[in-house]
Design a protein around this motif. Structure first.
Motif, PDB file in Angstrom:
ATOM      1  N   TRP A   1       0.843  -1.218   0.000  1.00  0.00           N
ATOM      2  CA  TRP A   1       0.000   0.000   0.000  1.00  0.00           C
ATOM      3  C   TRP A   1       0.869   1.255   0.000  1.00  0.00           C
ATOM      4  CZ3 TRP A   1      -0.707   4.206   3.195  1.00  0.00           C
ATOM      5  CH2 TRP A   1      -1.843   4.979   2.944  1.00  0.00           C
ATOM      6  N   ILE A   2       1.965   1.222   0.765  1.00  0.00           N
ATOM      7  CA  ILE A   2       2.877   2.369   0.813  1.00  0.00           C
ATOM      8  C   ILE A   2       3.495   2.618  -0.555  1.00  0.00           C
ATOM      9  CG2 ILE A   2       5.093   3.176   1.740  1.00  0.00           C
ATOM     10  CD1 ILE A   2       4.350   1.841   4.378  1.00  0.00           C
ATOM     11  N   HIS A   3       3.927   1.556  -1.217  1.00  0.00           N
ATOM     12  CA  HIS A   3       4.532   1.693  -2.552  1.00  0.00           C
ATOM     13  C   HIS A   3       3.526   2.238  -3.560  1.00  0.00           C
ATOM     14  CE1 HIS A   3       7.803  -1.543  -1.547  1.00  0.00           C
ATOM     15  NE2 HIS A   3       8.084  -0.350  -1.051  1.00  0.00           N
ATOM     16  N   SER A   4       2.260   1.939  -3.373  1.00  0.00           N
ATOM     17  CA  SER A   4       1.222   2.393  -4.304  1.00  0.00           C
ATOM     18  C   SER A   4       0.734   3.802  -3.998  1.00  0.00           C
ATOM     19  CB  SER A   4       0.031   1.425  -4.286  1.00  0.00           C
ATOM     20  OG  SER A   4       0.432   0.107  -4.614  1.00  0.00           O
ATOM     21  N   ASN A   5       1.072   4.327  -2.834  1.00  0.00           N
ATOM     22  CA  ASN A   5       0.554   5.641  -2.420  1.00  0.00           C
ATOM     23  C   ASN A   5       1.679   6.559  -1.937  1.00  0.00           C
ATOM     24  OD1 ASN A   5      -2.681   5.275  -2.264  1.00  0.00           O
ATOM     25  ND2 ASN A   5      -1.693   3.399  -1.558  1.00  0.00           N
ATOM     26  N   LEU A   6       2.806   6.517  -2.641  1.00  0.00           N
ATOM     27  CA  LEU A   6       3.947   7.333  -2.239  1.00  0.00           C
ATOM     28  C   LEU A   6       3.644   8.820  -2.323  1.00  0.00           C
ATOM     29  CD1 LEU A   6       6.973   5.395  -3.802  1.00  0.00           C
ATOM     30  CD2 LEU A   6       6.328   5.552  -1.397  1.00  0.00           C
ATOM     31  N   PHE A   7       2.911   9.241  -3.365  1.00  0.00           N
ATOM     32  CA  PHE A   7       2.591  10.662  -3.508  1.00  0.00           C
ATOM     33  C   PHE A   7       1.655  11.133  -2.397  1.00  0.00           C
ATOM     34  CE2 PHE A   7       3.866   9.706  -7.923  1.00  0.00           C
ATOM     35  CZ  PHE A   7       4.794  10.730  -8.106  1.00  0.00           C
ATOM     36  N   LEU A   8       0.693  10.287  -2.049  1.00  0.00           N
ATOM     37  CA  LEU A   8      -0.222  10.618  -0.958  1.00  0.00           C
ATOM     38  C   LEU A   8       0.525  10.745   0.357  1.00  0.00           C
ATOM     39  CD1 LEU A   8      -3.070  10.982   0.218  1.00  0.00           C
ATOM     40  CD2 LEU A   8      -3.215   8.486   0.399  1.00  0.00           C
ATOM     41  N   LEU A   9       1.404   9.792   0.647  1.00  0.00           N
ATOM     42  CA  LEU A   9       2.182   9.836   1.881  1.00  0.00           C
ATOM     43  C   LEU A   9       3.135  11.025   1.893  1.00  0.00           C
ATOM     44  CD1 LEU A   9       2.996   6.038   2.294  1.00  0.00           C
ATOM     45  CD2 LEU A   9       1.322   7.391   3.558  1.00  0.00           C
TER      46      LEU A   9
END
Length: 286
Positions: free
Chosen positions: A234-242
């Motif tokens: 999930w982190i790899h898929s939402n790097l921009f969000l994080l």
């Protein structure tokens, strides 16, 4: 003579002049007051969750208790923002310096944690895995912790830390032969795969005995992948969000540091002006 003084010399200003900008002063106060209210709310929620909801387990499992974490963060935030509020209103350099240094240290710690977490990702992953397994051990001891784990497993579609058999670490779900629990060799209901197309009553005991079922058969009933892998994906898929969240957390800290530094500098200039005026009154020919 005034002409021989520097550009920022106190002699160039009237006695009624003030270096302290009301905009900077009250903007810093409002900034701290808002976060002080948030800190009060966090403390209130933490106290309620820790004492009122389950006073009988008030000393159980402090290391993995979400309410305790909320309390610790709330208290630290309360102290820092209180110093910022009082320091800005009273124009107290010591309180403002404490506020500024605290924010700087927190910001640097967050930055260091991010960098070290990226560099030592394997060690960080192992540490998080240990924390999750520790939380699994205390799953039935704390209702808040139980709700948090159930929420994570439902949202990420996972079960256990690395695999669903991690639930054997819990005394109630332990798969040893001498375990008298009715939940022996089972997993929590939050591990179950719930299909929305079914309208009949949901079987809340769907995780019963899943630890001793073949992996292929178990994967038809429960989520067999561990939560650590799911969260990493999930982190790899939402790097921009994080990245946006991290920036959103960093900006208020940097704003607080900037405003406090500006106000400290203005207060120091004002003190220098006041000292000059006192000396000038004592010796007009100075």
């Amino acid at each position: 003579m005034c002409g021989s003084r520097g550009r920022n010399s106190p002699g160039r200003y009237d006695e009624d002049f003030s270096f302290v900008s009301p905009v900077v002063k009250y903007l810093l106060f409002i900034f701290n007051f808002l976060f002080w209210l948030i800190a009060m709310a966090m403390i209130a929620i933490g106290v309620y969750a820790r004492v009122v909801k389950h006073a009988e387990t008030a000393l159980a499992c402090l290391a993995v208790d979400p309410a305790m974490m909320l309390l610790v963060v709330g208290v630290l935030m309360f102290i820092i923002t209180f110093c910022g509020c009082v320091g800005s209103l009273r124009e107290n350099i010591c309180l403002l310096q404490f506020f500024c240094i605290s924010l700087t240290v927190i910001f640097l710690l967050q930055l260091a944690a991010g960098v070290l977490g990226f560099i030592f990702s394997d060690k960080a992953r192992n540490k998080v895995t240990q924390m999750v397994n520790n939380a699994i051990v205390h799953y039935r001891d704390d209702m808040d912790l139980q709700n948090l784990i159930d929420f994570g497993q439902k949202e990420f579609g996972c079960c256990g830390a690395m695999t669903y058999t991690d639930w054997s670490n819990n005394m109630y779900f332990n798969c040893t032969a001498n375990n008298p629990s009715r939940e022996r060799c089972s997993v929590p209901f939050s591990c179950c795969i719930i299909t929305k197309d079914k309208v009949e009553v949901i079987n809340t005991m769907c995780g019963q005995g899943m630890q001793v079922v073949e992996y292929i058969d178990a994967s038809n009933v429960i989520h067999t992948n561990g939560c650590i892998d799911k969260v990493v994906d999930w982190i790899h898929s939402n790097l921009f969000l994080l990245g946006g969240v991290a920036l959103g957390l960093a900006i208020p800290q940097l704003v607080g540091i900037l405003l406090s530094q500006m106000l400290i500098s203005q207060i120091k200039d004002q003190i220098e002006l006041q000292n000059y005026n006192l000396k000038h009154r004592a010796d007009p020919w100075r």
